[in-house]
Design a protein around this motif. Sequence first.
Motif, PDB file in Angstrom:
ATOM      1  N   THR A  38       0.854  -1.208  -0.167  1.00 43.11           N
ATOM      2  CA  THR A  38       0.086   0.104  -0.135  1.00 43.11           C
ATOM      3  C   THR A  38       0.925   1.167   0.097  1.00 43.11           C
ATOM      4  O   THR A  38       2.192   1.076   0.155  1.00 43.11           O
ATOM      5  CB  THR A  38      -1.016   0.189   1.325  1.00 43.11           C
ATOM      6  OG1 THR A  38      -0.215   0.021   2.243  1.00 43.11           O
ATOM      7  CG2 THR A  38      -1.953  -1.139   1.301  1.00 43.11           C
ATOM      8  N   GLU A  47      -8.521  -4.973  -0.695  1.00 41.73           N
ATOM      9  CA  GLU A  47      -8.765  -3.614  -1.279  1.00 41.73           C
ATOM     10  C   GLU A  47     -10.296  -3.190  -1.309  1.00 41.73           C
ATOM     11  O   GLU A  47     -10.978  -3.930  -1.576  1.00 41.73           O
ATOM     12  CB  GLU A  47      -8.352  -3.469  -2.617  1.00 41.73           C
ATOM     13  CG  GLU A  47      -6.737  -3.210  -2.642  1.00 41.73           C
ATOM     14  CD  GLU A  47      -6.275  -2.703  -4.168  1.00 41.73           C
ATOM     15  OE1 GLU A  47      -6.839  -1.948  -4.820  1.00 41.73           O
ATOM     16  OE2 GLU A  47      -5.201  -3.525  -4.497  1.00 41.73           O
ATOM     17  N   GLU A  51     -10.380   2.265  -3.492  1.00 43.08           N
ATOM     18  CA  GLU A  51      -9.294   2.237  -3.643  1.00 43.08           C
ATOM     19  C   GLU A  51      -8.997   1.290  -5.279  1.00 43.08           C
ATOM     20  O   GLU A  51      -7.983   1.993  -5.690  1.00 43.08           O
ATOM     21  CB  GLU A  51      -8.572   1.346  -2.560  1.00 43.08           C
ATOM     22  CG  GLU A  51      -8.412   1.826  -1.162  1.00 43.08           C
ATOM     23  CD  GLU A  51      -8.131   0.975  -0.169  1.00 43.08           C
ATOM     24  OE1 GLU A  51      -7.471   1.226   0.634  1.00 43.08           O
ATOM     25  OE2 GLU A  51      -8.404  -0.357  -0.096  1.00 43.08           O
TER      26      GLU A  51
END
Length: 108
Positions: A38, A47, A51
Amino acid sequence: MVKKEAKIKREIVSVKLFIDSKGNKRVVAVKLAIPRVTKDYRISHFERAFEIDQEIRNDVRYFYTDPLKDKKKKKIKVVVKKNPKKSYIVSKDSDSESDDLLRLPHFQ
């Protein structure tokens, strides 16, 4: 115009659902086959939809393999909402009433 191939491809292996009061299901997060690093240098298998939207904009492609059909890799897209936390994920070329993405295993 020739479309360039994505540099990174990430496979989705399971999904997290949100079910509203009417029983409608939306995929709000996914688990990846291979973890990613990340922005804050953590390693994560998971995720959220918003995102993924950002990653797709950065030329990352997400796909899953339908476990019941023809084993073809299918692309996904994010339905973006004003409130990013309400965004959700669907199959890019789904022509069925019930999205094939919902057939993947679920996690909490």
